[in-house]
Design a protein around this motif. Sequence first.
Motif, PDB file in Angstrom:
ATOM      1  N   MET A 262       0.832  -1.204   0.000  1.00 15.02           N
ATOM      2  CA  MET A 262       0.000   0.000   0.000  1.00 15.02           C
ATOM      3  C   MET A 262       0.868   1.257   0.000  1.00 15.02           C
ATOM      4  N   LEU A 263       1.885   1.243   0.835  1.00 10.73           N
ATOM      5  CA  LEU A 263       2.793   2.396   0.906  1.00 10.73           C
ATOM      6  C   LEU A 263       3.487   2.594  -0.441  1.00 10.73           C
ATOM      7  N   ALA A 264       3.926   1.474  -1.032  1.00  8.91           N
ATOM      8  CA  ALA A 264       4.606   1.544  -2.330  1.00  8.91           C
ATOM      9  C   ALA A 264       3.658   2.106  -3.385  1.00  8.91           C
ATOM     10  N   ASP A 265       2.408   1.648  -3.365  1.00  8.96           N
ATOM     11  CA  ASP A 265       1.421   2.125  -4.338  1.00  8.96           C
ATOM     12  C   ASP A 265       1.194   3.634  -4.192  1.00  8.96           C
ATOM     13  N   VAL A 266       1.023   4.077  -2.933  1.00  5.55           N
ATOM     14  CA  VAL A 266       0.791   5.521  -2.676  1.00  5.55           C
ATOM     15  C   VAL A 266       1.975   6.337  -3.197  1.00  5.55           C
ATOM     16  N   LEU A 267       3.189   5.882  -2.868  1.00  4.44           N
ATOM     17  CA  LEU A 267       4.376   6.631  -3.285  1.00  4.44           C
ATOM     18  C   LEU A 267       4.545   6.607  -4.806  1.00  4.44           C
ATOM     19  N   LEU A 268       4.380   5.422  -5.410  1.00  7.98           N
ATOM     20  CA  LEU A 268       4.631   5.301  -6.857  1.00  7.98           C
ATOM     21  C   LEU A 268       3.654   6.127  -7.697  1.00  7.98           C
ATOM     22  N   TYR A 269       2.365   6.086  -7.336  1.00 11.02           N
ATOM     23  CA  TYR A 269       1.438   6.890  -8.150  1.00 11.02           C
ATOM     24  C   TYR A 269       1.546   8.377  -7.823  1.00 11.02           C
ATOM     25  N   SER A 270       1.938   8.689  -6.564  1.00  9.86           N
ATOM     26  CA  SER A 270       2.113  10.100  -6.200  1.00  9.86           C
ATOM     27  C   SER A 270       3.271  10.725  -6.958  1.00  9.86           C
ATOM     28  N   PHE A 271       4.328   9.931  -7.177  1.00 10.21           N
ATOM     29  CA  PHE A 271       5.487  10.452  -7.909  1.00 10.21           C
ATOM     30  C   PHE A 271       5.347  10.265  -9.427  1.00 10.21           C
ATOM     31  N   GLY A 272       4.189   9.833  -9.853  1.00  5.88           N
ATOM     32  CA  GLY A 272       3.896   9.743 -11.279  1.00  5.88           C
ATOM     33  C   GLY A 272       4.528   8.572 -11.996  1.00  5.88           C
ATOM     34  N   VAL A 273       4.996   7.560 -11.236  1.00  5.93           N
ATOM     35  CA  VAL A 273       5.581   6.372 -11.878  1.00  5.93           C
ATOM     36  C   VAL A 273       4.492   5.649 -12.683  1.00  5.93           C
ATOM     37  N   TYR A 274       3.302   5.589 -12.127  1.00  7.11           N
ATOM     38  CA  TYR A 274       2.142   5.091 -12.882  1.00  7.11           C
ATOM     39  C   TYR A 274       0.893   5.824 -12.392  1.00  7.11           C
ATOM     40  N   SER A 275      -0.170   5.714 -13.162  1.00  4.54           N
ATOM     41  CA  SER A 275      -1.381   6.442 -12.771  1.00  4.54           C
ATOM     42  C   SER A 275      -2.211   5.611 -11.775  1.00  4.54           C
ATOM     43  N   TYR A 276      -3.049   6.307 -11.048  1.00  5.00           N
ATOM     44  CA  TYR A 276      -3.847   5.681  -9.987  1.00  5.00           C
ATOM     45  C   TYR A 276      -4.723   4.553 -10.531  1.00  5.00           C
ATOM     46  N   SER A 277      -4.660   3.430  -9.870  1.00 10.20           N
ATOM     47  CA  SER A 277      -5.513   2.308 -10.268  1.00 10.20           C
ATOM     48  C   SER A 277      -6.389   1.915  -9.088  1.00 10.20           C
ATOM     49  N   LYS A 278      -7.700   1.927  -9.316  1.00 10.14           N
ATOM     50  CA  LYS A 278      -8.635   1.567  -8.245  1.00 10.14           C
ATOM     51  C   LYS A 278      -8.425   0.112  -7.812  1.00 10.14           C
ATOM     52  N   THR A 279      -8.128  -0.744  -8.797  1.00 13.58           N
ATOM     53  CA  THR A 279      -7.939  -2.172  -8.489  1.00 13.58           C
ATOM     54  C   THR A 279      -6.738  -2.360  -7.575  1.00 13.58           C
ATOM     55  N   VAL A 280      -5.619  -1.716  -7.927  1.00 10.98           N
ATOM     56  CA  VAL A 280      -4.402  -1.853  -7.104  1.00 10.98           C
ATOM     57  C   VAL A 280      -4.663  -1.264  -5.714  1.00 10.98           C
ATOM     58  N   ALA A 281      -5.300  -0.094  -5.678  1.00 16.86           N
ATOM     59  CA  ALA A 281      -5.602   0.553  -4.385  1.00 16.86           C
ATOM     60  C   ALA A 281      -6.487  -0.356  -3.529  1.00 16.86           C
ATOM     61  N   PHE A 282      -7.496  -0.967  -4.154  1.00 11.41           N
ATOM     62  CA  PHE A 282      -8.416  -1.848  -3.425  1.00 11.41           C
ATOM     63  C   PHE A 282      -7.673  -3.075  -2.889  1.00 11.41           C
ATOM     64  N   LEU A 283      -6.845  -3.686  -3.751  1.00  5.88           N
ATOM     65  CA  LEU A 283      -6.150  -4.908  -3.344  1.00  5.88           C
ATOM     66  C   LEU A 283      -5.103  -4.660  -2.253  1.00  5.88           C
ATOM     67  N   THR A 284      -4.367  -3.538  -2.378  1.00  3.58           N
ATOM     68  CA  THR A 284      -3.366  -3.247  -1.342  1.00  3.58           C
ATOM     69  C   THR A 284      -4.060  -2.908  -0.019  1.00  3.58           C
ATOM     70  N   GLY A 285      -5.202  -2.231  -0.114  1.00  2.00           N
ATOM     71  CA  GLY A 285      -5.998  -1.933   1.082  1.00  2.00           C
ATOM     72  C   GLY A 285      -6.538  -3.209   1.706  1.00  2.00           C
ATOM     73  N   LEU A 286      -6.977  -4.120   0.842  1.00  2.00           N
ATOM     74  CA  LEU A 286      -7.527  -5.412   1.302  1.00  2.00           C
ATOM     75  C   LEU A 286      -6.486  -6.167   2.129  1.00  2.00           C
ATOM     76  N   LEU A 287      -5.249  -6.148   1.642  1.00  2.00           N
ATOM     77  CA  LEU A 287      -4.158  -6.853   2.322  1.00  2.00           C
ATOM     78  C   LEU A 287      -3.895  -6.246   3.699  1.00  2.00           C
ATOM     79  N   LEU A 288      -3.790  -4.921   3.740  1.00  2.00           N
ATOM     80  CA  LEU A 288      -3.506  -4.265   5.027  1.00  2.00           C
ATOM     81  C   LEU A 288      -4.695  -4.404   5.980  1.00  2.00           C
ATOM     82  N   GLY A 289      -5.900  -4.251   5.451  1.00  2.00           N
ATOM     83  CA  GLY A 289      -7.103  -4.345   6.286  1.00  2.00           C
ATOM     84  C   GLY A 289      -7.245  -5.713   6.925  1.00  2.00           C
TER      85      GLY A 289
END
Lengths: 154, 169
Positions: free
Chosen positions: A103-130
Amino acid sequence: MSGKLKFLLSFLIFLWIAGFMIEFVIPYFGFGAFLFPFLKNFYGNVCHQQPEKTIAISSHSMLVCARCGGIYFGAFLSSLIILVAKFQKSLPTKYFFIAGVPMLADVLLYSFGVYSYSKTVAFLTGLLLGSAAFLYFYDALLILFREKEKKEVK
Amino acid sequence: MKKILPALVPGFAAGVLAIVPVAKNFGCCLIIPAAAVAAVFLEQTSKGNKESVEMSRALVLGLLTGIFAALFGSAFDVIITLVTKSNELVSAFGELQKVLSNLPLSDEVKQQVSNLFTNMINDIQATGFSLVYTISMFFNSLITNIIFGLIGGLIGAKIYNSKNQAMNG
């Protein structure tokens, strides 16, 4: 922890999820329309609710973003698992942090423009942490009840 | 004061962060639990002892962090609304009406819900303050912050105790 308490935990998380899924519920229960603005404000306290980051299905969307939705669904999933499975040993803390890394990696990577925001990735990384966070919360609750029992014995 | 200070500092920080849009986008629902975890670590650090944290104490710290975050967050929100005569409710009203219009409800119900919010928004735009909005906003944040604070407090104690056990062998 008794089965009743485990069930109560699952039910409370289910209610929380039903609350942010209100838009999907309103077509079947009209009174939900009055709750909708209040719930939108309520969940606004715990989520930015940006429409572009919210999961929407056929014009109905959740009142929390994909990442928050993932965290809550993850917690619900874990709460269902503990209803049927028994945890004998406490989970080491490192797994909690490992679960948070994607989740942290996803937040940092899309924030720095490495890739664009993906709802699926955000949901799955959240699912793991939750799901991991719920197991730690559950373990902490068990310790709390044990502490309470010890104090009562004394 | 010593007993509430470890919760006051992270509670204040969380209250501030919760109204800063950029921080809210990053932290989302994790700001309050993180503040409660910080409160647990802060108390143990300030005590300077290496004993485990009692879960009941962690619960109290989580509860206090949630209460302080709600108090400070609401106070800042009221002040900003008073100055700017606008807030999240005002800016989200257009979207709210769009969602309402998409719902399969009678026009009468849609109008009633819309009127309820139009009154609050009119007050905010005219005077910068709406009593109904302020009360609902405070209790909303109080409930959610307490829930997330309690969860964060318990998880924080669990993390601290595991770390403590590992360090002390």
